[in-house]
Design an enzyme around this catalytic site. Structure first.
Site, mmCIF file in Angstrom:
data_model
loop_
_atom_site.group_PDB
_atom_site.id
_atom_site.type_symbol
_atom_site.label_atom_id
_atom_site.label_comp_id
_atom_site.label_asym_id
_atom_site.label_seq_id
_atom_site.Cartn_x
_atom_site.Cartn_y
_atom_site.Cartn_z
ATOM 1 C CG ASN A 1 -3.534 8.226 -3.432
ATOM 2 O OD1 ASN A 1 -2.548 8.174 -2.711
ATOM 3 N ND2 ASN A 1 -3.449 8.438 -4.732
ATOM 4 C CG ASN B 1 -12.911 5.420 4.118
ATOM 5 O OD1 ASN B 1 -12.908 5.482 5.343
ATOM 6 N ND2 ASN B 1 -13.333 6.413 3.359
ATOM 7 C CE LYS B 2 -11.292 1.140 -3.295
ATOM 8 N NZ LYS B 2 -10.803 1.056 -4.672
ATOM 9 C CG ASP C 1 -11.444 -0.257 -10.306
ATOM 10 O OD1 ASP C 1 -11.471 0.739 -9.560
ATOM 11 O OD2 ASP C 1 -12.043 -0.295 -11.387
ATOM 12 C CB THR C 2 -14.475 -1.847 -5.654
ATOM 13 O OG1 THR C 2 -13.492 -2.640 -4.994
ATOM 14 C CG2 THR C 2 -15.849 -2.263 -5.167
ATOM 15 C CG PHE D 1 -15.667 3.613 2.039
ATOM 16 C CD1 PHE D 1 -15.307 3.552 0.697
ATOM 17 C CD2 PHE D 1 -15.262 2.586 2.870
ATOM 18 C CE1 PHE D 1 -14.559 2.493 0.203
ATOM 19 C CE2 PHE D 1 -14.503 1.518 2.376
ATOM 20 C CZ PHE D 1 -14.160 1.485 1.052
ATOM 21 C CE1 TYR E 1 -23.265 4.460 -5.923
ATOM 22 C CE2 TYR E 1 -20.954 3.796 -5.939
ATOM 23 C CZ TYR E 1 -22.008 4.484 -6.512
ATOM 24 O OH TYR E 1 -21.816 5.193 -7.670
ATOM 25 C CG HIS F 1 -17.136 -5.916 -2.482
ATOM 26 N ND1 HIS F 1 -18.082 -5.561 -1.528
ATOM 27 C CD2 HIS F 1 -16.432 -4.789 -2.733
ATOM 28 C CE1 HIS F 1 -17.953 -4.276 -1.245
ATOM 29 N NE2 HIS F 1 -16.963 -3.792 -1.955
#
Length: 192
Positions: free
Chosen positions: A8, A11-12, A68-69, A148, A150, A176
């Site tokens: 959701n 940005n990703k 997942d990051t 976005f 960090y 990454h």
């Protein structure tokens, strides 16, 4: 080929869409009518990516991938890690998260860190995972307005600017998520 990207986070979605070739049609959770929060209750980055991909496959029947990051800071025992998005609380506020991290690093000379992304692909009833890592360090202050999470306090190894000071194109080359998505695309291209 049509695939759901189980996120959701707009940005990703934008970041990944810029990396996926045009012959793949990427659908968002909104596109398939999924408006609930997809569970992320695992204690590892890998576990969360797998859990999200399996949830979409089981609940909606679509081939999909999820990521997942986490940001892992060496001198903080790899914190915030799997809790990166909610490091400063359930409100999931990027500024609160960065402020907490900077505060926890005060007085620590070792600012080495790495971003880690794991993508879990659920395709043809098989599960594959792809991992991308970008090593770097945490800056003393926030710098830049792009990106976005960090990004304003993370500087990749060999770079003088933070992720928030470089273009999305540049970030995708060294970052990454970009590394993990490239592995995913190579895998998908081999299936064609």
């Amino acid at each position: 080929m049509q695939l759901v990207f189980a996120t959701n986070n707009l940005n990703k979605l934008k970041e990944v869409q810029s990396l996926i070739p045009d012959h793949f049609k990427l659908l968002s959770l909104k596109d398939i009518g999924c408006f609930e929060d997809v569970p992320e209750t695992q204690l590892t980055i890998e576990g969360n990516a797998i859990q999200k991909a399996e949830y979409i496959k089981e609940q909606y029947g679509f081939d999909c991938f999820a990521d997942d990051t986490g940001l892992e800071v060496e001198s903080l025992n790899k914190e915030p890690g799997v809790f990166s998005a909610r490091y400063a609380g359930e409100q999931r506020d990027a500024n609160d998260n960065m402020n907490k991290l900077l505060q926890n690093l005060e007085g620590k000379p070792n600012r080495s860190a790495q971003f880690k992304t794991v993508i879990a692909l659920h395709l043809n009833n098989k599960l594959e995972t792809f991992t991308g890592i970008c090593k770097g360090e945490i800056t003393e202050t926030k710098q830049g307005n792009e990106g976005f999470g960090y990004d304003p306090i993370f500087k990749a190894k060999g770079y003088t600017k933070t992720f928030a000071e470089i273009s999305l194109e540049e970030k995708n080359k060294i970052g990454h998520r970009g590394k993990a998505v490239k592995q995913l695309v190579l895998f998908l291209n081999e299936l064609r």
